[in-house]
Design a protein around this motif. Structure first.
Motif, short mmCIF file in Angstrom:
data_model
loop_
_atom_site.label_atom_id
_atom_site.label_comp_id
_atom_site.label_asym_id
_atom_site.label_seq_id
_atom_site.Cartn_x
_atom_site.Cartn_y
_atom_site.Cartn_z
N GLU A 1 81.38 -71.41 11.66
CA GLU A 1 82.68 -71.04 11.62
C GLU A 1 82.92 -69.66 12.37
O GLU A 1 84.04 -69.44 12.78
CB GLU A 1 83.03 -70.83 10.09
CG GLU A 1 83.15 -72.15 9.68
CD GLU A 1 83.93 -72.38 8.08
OE1 GLU A 1 83.71 -71.52 7.19
OE2 GLU A 1 84.94 -73.28 8.14
N GLN B 1 90.91 -78.65 12.41
CA GLN B 1 91.37 -77.17 13.10
C GLN B 1 91.49 -77.58 14.71
O GLN B 1 91.82 -76.45 15.26
CB GLN B 1 90.02 -76.40 12.91
CG GLN B 1 90.38 -75.69 11.66
CD GLN B 1 88.81 -74.84 11.35
OE1 GLN B 1 87.87 -75.08 11.66
NE2 GLN B 1 88.94 -74.09 9.93
N GLU C 1 94.74 -76.85 15.27
CA GLU C 1 95.25 -75.53 15.07
C GLU C 1 95.38 -74.61 16.12
O GLU C 1 94.39 -74.64 16.84
CB GLU C 1 94.73 -75.31 13.65
CG GLU C 1 95.61 -76.17 12.58
CD GLU C 1 94.70 -75.52 11.07
OE1 GLU C 1 94.43 -74.72 10.94
OE2 GLU C 1 94.70 -76.40 10.60
N TYR D 1 91.68 -71.59 17.19
CA TYR D 1 90.19 -71.95 16.98
C TYR D 1 89.72 -72.19 18.35
O TYR D 1 90.39 -72.77 19.22
CB TYR D 1 89.92 -73.26 15.99
CG TYR D 1 90.48 -72.61 14.51
CD1 TYR D 1 89.64 -72.35 13.73
CD2 TYR D 1 91.81 -72.67 14.07
CE1 TYR D 1 89.67 -71.85 12.65
CE2 TYR D 1 91.99 -72.23 12.83
CZ TYR D 1 91.36 -71.83 12.05
OH TYR D 1 91.33 -71.51 10.69
#
Ligand SMILES: [Fe+2]
Lengths: 387, 415
Positions: free
Chosen positions: A199, A290, A293, A296
């Protein structure tokens, strides 16, 4: 390579890792102007002889050490106050936490007390409220960690703390301390580590410094976790995993926790499952989400997951798919290596399907940014079914 | 990821980077409980208008206690004493060092005197003689190369007594390093090129020499990738802000990598060419780097080969057969030197015979090579080099790198 317009990074941790690393401790304490450390560990680690290794390391040094080997799994404020008195009356000037999880939380919170007063502790609960360096804190990790040991986080009772001053000044990773653990414990910390590092590496706060720590952590977990689960006698693999825990803790401390972290914790808390197991199940599902999106960086993840060759051979438009595929393969390999103990879906983890909605709502309520309850629920439903 | 039998890694410097990172200094100082910094710099930096940029970025948030912009190109004990006096007189509580290596060294020396309230710097020289935190020090590098904004070493020269004092301590690390693209925008192409090659040498030697470790490796790989993508570009187009920031990041990453894993023969010979003939450090690094890789090839060719990925990019890596990757890396480093030579209008030298001073005079006459080789024998950095070198080996490397010929593989000793 990605180079952001602006970022900040700070990691106060010094890492000493490898053969006879503990023997450098007296010298290291001296450079921190500390002469009388107070060692905190658990009964379990004391019983299996880990404290003896520490005592040995100080044998000819002339340094006096104090030892408390009764840190429980769920320490409370009462214990901190007792330890404070022991520390003060014993004239100690530094702390050594031996082990993982609650032991390290205890040492971090005790450090707030001994650097000021025990009354201070509640006052500093929250984010970035500690404003000056605390006493020298050394961490001697084992494989039984949670993946948070070298991070800026600590909690006790219902209080949680976040400050870079809580991070250990020195982490001593000594192979003699990295003894065998059961499959669940080994997997839990390493999956928290993988999730945190991924992450950081793919998230909106990505930067070249935190990427370096995250890169090392991801490589180490990908190269060693399956083999250690399959054969816990793999000492070099165990050592590499603890190196990964440490590096990811440093990276994670420089970034806002991501969605896999938050949702994984929410599921774990709701169903009394290990955070690492839940995060590990959720991670690829969340990354899939993600990719569509903004903000990222998923394609680049293929590099730490698979190394130079696979990354270079994979066409640009296939990189995301490949990276996520590797994470699903990794789940499968762990499932097989652990003979089914490390499950691949929330369903197999026995999370009741009807709880998902509630978990999604709670997780969304907790978060300050990023994802709402609907998105969380969608991801949870996918992870419930599994790949 | 390689995991050596034992390693240590530490970089306690907070990094603040960006196109407007300077503006964050007042907050950073407040966090360190300081608000009256003394700015330490040199004439070159001030002349380029960089002190003005720094002061206008921070003046609303702090009181600038003093500005000392006359640090000598070579750190000097008397200057250190003079600045410590100024600091005390003006009741400053922190230091901001704006510049390159000697400014950082000087500021670190000043910091020892003022923090320890001492008059004798010598007392604190050597390794780990400091036992407690010093006054807040913020480093603002004005070149993207040396990495001294993240190193724990300081060298101060006592020119009167012909002494060189070295200080090594984690307490010498700056508290904060501020990487701001505005600080390198006006750097001339030749200096951009040389300092950038210094950073490349740091990262490459960190990755390929004996004290490598997983964390320094990760930093080195990131640095090499950023340099491969940006160094020639910013040398051609000095106003490229993003490229400048990327190079500042690269230099810091490389600095962190090498200060946690040491360097090898490129620096060994570079130090002696620097001290015997006064050749700028970065120029030595640029010229010597391909030779260091060639010389050590039989020992660490597999590591050099891996560097094709960050340096040449994924496509070049994939298109080059495994057995040819190390040679390709060396060819690429030479290619970068050629490109930098061209981008700097010929000012970036590719071989020692091309190095000239301001008057155009050759700085490394051929007859000086034996002295350089001899001086290299006593440099400690050789300890971490994969293959050993004696006088004849050093001389051979110097002669070929003077001419600009590649090393003859069969003449390299294999120990
Ligand atoms: Fe250098």
């Amino acid at each position: 390579m990605f180079s952001p317009d602006r970022y900040e990074f700070f990691c106060p941790v010094k890492t000493n890792s490898g053969s006879r690393a503990l023997e450098h401790l007296p010298f290291e304490l001296d450079t921190m102007n500390a002469t009388k450390p107070f060692v905190i560990t658990s009964q379990k680690d004391a019983r299996r002889g880990l404290v003896d290794v520490i005592i040995d390391a100080f044998k000819d040094s002339g340094v006096t050490i104090g030892i408390f080997d009764g840190a429980p799994a769920a320490p409370g404020m009462k214990l901190i106050k007792e330890l404070f008195t022991m520390y003060r009356d014993g004239g100690y000037d530094s702390l050594i936490a031996v082990g993982g999880g609650a032991v390290v939380d205890t040492a971090k919170i005790l450090n707030i007390a001994v650097s000021g007063a025990p009354e201070d502790i509640e006052r500093y609960a929250g984010s970035d409220l500690i404003t000056k360096p605390l006493k020298p804190l050394v961490l001697v990790p084992t494989l039984s960690g949670t993946g948070y040991e070298s991070s800026r986080y600590a909690c006790i009772d219902t209080l949680s703390f976040s400050s870079c001053f809580l991070m250990p000044h020195l982490v001593v990773i000594d192979p003699r301390m990295i003894v065998f653990e059961d499959v669940e414990t080994t997997a839990a910390a390493s999956l928290v580590t993988l999730t945190h590092a991924v992450e950081v590496y793919t998230g909106p706060e990505k930067n070249p410094l935190s990427d370096s720590y995250a890169y090392a952590a991801i490589r180490f977990v990908m190269e060693n976790l399956v083999s250690v689960i399959r054969d816990p006698r793999d000492g070099k693999g165990r050592l590499a995993l603890v190196n990964a825990h440490n590096a990811a803790g440093c990276a994670f401390s420089n970034s806002t926790p991501g969605m896999a972290h938050r949702l994984g914790k929410a599921v774990g808390d709701a169903c009394q499952l290990s955070w690492g197991l839940c995060m590990g199940i959720l991670l690829p599902h969340i990354l899939e989400r993600q990719t569509s999106e903004d903000g990222y960086h998923i394609p680049g993840l293929l590099l730490p997951l698979a190394g130079f060759d696979v990354y270079a051979e994979t066409p640009e438009h296939m990189k995301v798919q490949k990276a996520i595929g590797i994470l699903y393969d990794f789940q499968r390999d762990l499932f097989e290596a652990s003979r089914g103990a490390i499950v691949r879906s929330l369903k197999d983890a026995e999370v009741p399907e009807e709880m998902l909605r509630d978990i999604a709502r709670k997780a969304a309520g907790r978060s300050s940014t990023g994802f709402d309850a609907d998105v969380s629920l969608m991801v949870l439903e996918q992870a419930w079914k599994g790949k | 990821m390689n995991l050596p039998g034992y390693y240590e890694f530490c970089c306690r410097v907070k990094i603040i980077a960006g196109h407007d990172a300077l503006e964050k200094i007042p907050d950073a100082l407040a966090y360190l409980r300081a608000r009256t910094p003394m700015i330490v710099s040199d004439k070159g930096v001030a002349g380029a208008g960089l002190i003005d940029i720094v002061t206008s970025a921070i003046k609303d948030g702090v009181t600038i206690g003093a500005v000392a912009d006359d640090v000598t190109p070579d750190s000097d004990l008397q200057v250190v004493h003079r600045l410590a006096r100024l600091y005390r007189e003006k009741r400053c509580d922190s230091l901001i060092a704006v510049g390159g290596g000697s400014v950082m060294d000087t500021a670190k020396g000043v910091n020892i005197l003022i923090s320890e309230n001492a008059d004798d710097l010598m007392k604190f020289s050597g390794a780990n003689a400091l036992k407690r935190a010093l006054k807040p020090l913020i480093a603002i590098p004005t070149t993207a190369g040396t990495g001294s904004e993240v190193t724990l070493v300081a060298v101060v020269k006592d020119h009167e007594r012909h002494l060189k004092m070295a200080f090594v301590s984690y307490f010498l690390l700056p508290d904060v390093s501020v990487l701001d693209s505005r600080m390198t925008l006006s750097l001339p192409p030749a200096i951009t090129a040389a300092t950038g090659m210094d950073a490349l040498a740091h990262a490459v030697e960190a990755y390929t020499c004996l004290a490598k470790n997983p964390l320094s490796d990760a930093h080195a790989l990131a640095a090499i990738n950023l340099i491969g993508e940006n160094l020639v570009r910013v040398t051609r187009d000095p106003g490229d802000k993003n490229g400048r920031l990327a190079m500042a990041n690269a230099a810091t990453l490389a600095g962190i990598a090498f200060s946690n894993s040491m360097v090898g023969m490129v620096h060994t010979l570079g130090h002696s060419a620097g001290s015997v003939c006064g050749v700028p450090h970065g120029v030595c690094m640029a010229i010597l780097l391909p030779y260091g890789l060639e010389y050590n090839m039989h020992k660490n060719g597999h590591l050099t080969a891996e560097l094709l990925f960050p340096l040449g990019g994924a496509q070049v890596y994939a298109a080059t057969p495994e057995g040819e990757r190390a040679d390709k890396v060396i060819a690429l480093v030479r290619r970068i030197n050629e490109d930098l030579h061209e981008a700097s209008g010929g000012r970036h030298p590719r071989f020692f015979r091309e190095v000239v001073d301001r008057e155009g005079k050759q700085m490394v006459p051929r007859e000086k090579l034996p002295e350089i080789a001899k001086t290299a024998l006593s440099d400690g950095s050789l300890f971490y080099n994969p293959e050993d070198l004696d006088y004849d080996d050093f001389l051979m490397v110097m002669e070929t790198s003077w001419e600009g010929e590649p090393l003859e593989r069969r003449k390299i000793k294999k120990g």
